[in-house]
Design a protein around this motif. Sequence first.
Motif, PDB file in Angstrom:
ATOM      1  N   SER A  99      65.651  13.468  39.605  1.00 20.49           N
ATOM      2  CA  SER A  99      65.628  14.928  39.645  1.00 20.49           C
ATOM      3  C   SER A  99      67.009  15.559  39.528  1.00 20.49           C
ATOM      4  O   SER A  99      67.128  16.717  39.131  1.00 20.49           O
ATOM      5  N   TYR A 109      70.963  10.003  39.512  1.00 16.93           N
ATOM      6  CA  TYR A 109      71.273   9.310  38.261  1.00 16.93           C
ATOM      7  C   TYR A 109      72.472   8.367  38.408  1.00 16.93           C
ATOM      8  O   TYR A 109      72.514   7.295  37.799  1.00 16.93           O
ATOM      9  N   ARG A 136      68.258  16.644  33.291  1.00 20.04           N
ATOM     10  CA  ARG A 136      67.409  17.225  32.253  1.00 20.04           C
ATOM     11  C   ARG A 136      67.274  16.321  31.028  1.00 20.04           C
ATOM     12  O   ARG A 136      66.726  16.732  30.016  1.00 20.04           O
ATOM     13  N   SER A 145      65.924  13.393  28.530  1.00 17.48           N
ATOM     14  CA  SER A 145      64.646  12.754  28.254  1.00 17.48           C
ATOM     15  C   SER A 145      64.816  11.242  28.298  1.00 17.48           C
ATOM     16  O   SER A 145      65.932  10.728  28.387  1.00 17.48           O
ATOM     17  N   LYS A 188      63.814   7.499  32.370  1.00 10.18           N
ATOM     18  CA  LYS A 188      64.047   7.935  33.746  1.00 10.18           C
ATOM     19  C   LYS A 188      63.771   9.426  33.958  1.00 10.18           C
ATOM     20  O   LYS A 188      63.996   9.937  35.062  1.00 10.18           O
ATOM     21  N   ALA A 189      63.286  10.092  32.926  1.00 11.83           N
ATOM     22  CA  ALA A 189      63.131  11.540  33.010  1.00 11.83           C
ATOM     23  C   ALA A 189      62.237  11.974  34.162  1.00 11.83           C
ATOM     24  O   ALA A 189      62.499  12.982  34.818  1.00 11.83           O
ATOM     25  N   ASN A 190      61.172  11.208  34.429  1.00 11.98           N
ATOM     26  CA  ASN A 190      60.234  11.584  35.483  1.00 11.98           C
ATOM     27  C   ASN A 190      60.554  10.938  36.832  1.00 11.98           C
ATOM     28  O   ASN A 190      59.851  11.173  37.818  1.00 11.98           O
ATOM     29  N   LEU A 191      61.618  10.141  36.855  1.00 10.14           N
ATOM     30  CA  LEU A 191      61.972   9.427  38.083  1.00 10.14           C
ATOM     31  C   LEU A 191      63.185  10.018  38.784  1.00 10.14           C
ATOM     32  O   LEU A 191      63.407   9.749  39.964  1.00 10.14           O
TER      33      LEU A 191
END
Length: 268
Positions: free
Chosen positions: A81, A86, A71, A73, A76-79
């Motif tokens: 899930s 991570y 969660r 920002s 890598k936020a959009n890459l």
Amino acid sequence: MLIEEERLAYWINNFYGYGTWNARIWFIGYEEGGGDLPEEVAEKFNYLYNGHQTFSTLCDVREVYRHVAFRQSGAKANLISNHYEYRFDRSATLHGVWKNLIAFAHGYRKEALTDILTYQKEQFLLPDAGREALIKLYPLPCPHNHGWYYSWLDLPLLGFLKSRTLYEEHVYDMRIQHILENMSAYRPDVVLMYGMNNITRLKQSVQKFFPDVSFKMVKAIKQLMPQYHRADLGATTLLITTQLPALHHNRIETGFDWLQLGRTIANP
């Protein structure tokens, strides 16, 4: 997502960390990381409650992290899930503490330290490998700012959560006893307790369990060795330090050479 009382209690009573008790190197951190967001905490509690660990086992960190959504920002936020991606997938980010634990382990095993990130992704804390365990003295996820968000929960049966002091006092004896019993049973080669702020009490607990043991304090060498307390428990070397294996505020002058520490402990 709500934090449910029964699931939180189950976590406290059953979560001890990651890897396997059979590992030859144990790292014992002060407490579980995370805890900034209640959703993340609830996802961890739910994973454990759904039958993925018992009192006698440690978690597979890769499986836990698959169940915790990412969660944050940033770039890598959009890459990414979930936390597995991570820390362990192709776009993984090196963990600020794990990298130094990995260095210590390589130093202790007299192995060349080449690609830390690859080791983190492919081998660190793998239960089947039996190389490292990451155990937590206190179980509840807590953020880096050491905030105590559990006091806000309305959990009548868990009144000790109203303050960090009450919580730590409530769980300490049970947890240190279980850890020391397993230390005696599994006999790891080395146990590194780091980031501890209760050194005197920990030493007293160890000496109560192992009556003939004495500790030797080794002084710090700036930017090389942290100060630590050492005890030899038969086949196991126990180290206790207040130092966290990470830079303080990212300042290089606050760090130590954890690879060299591992080598030093292997060759006293």
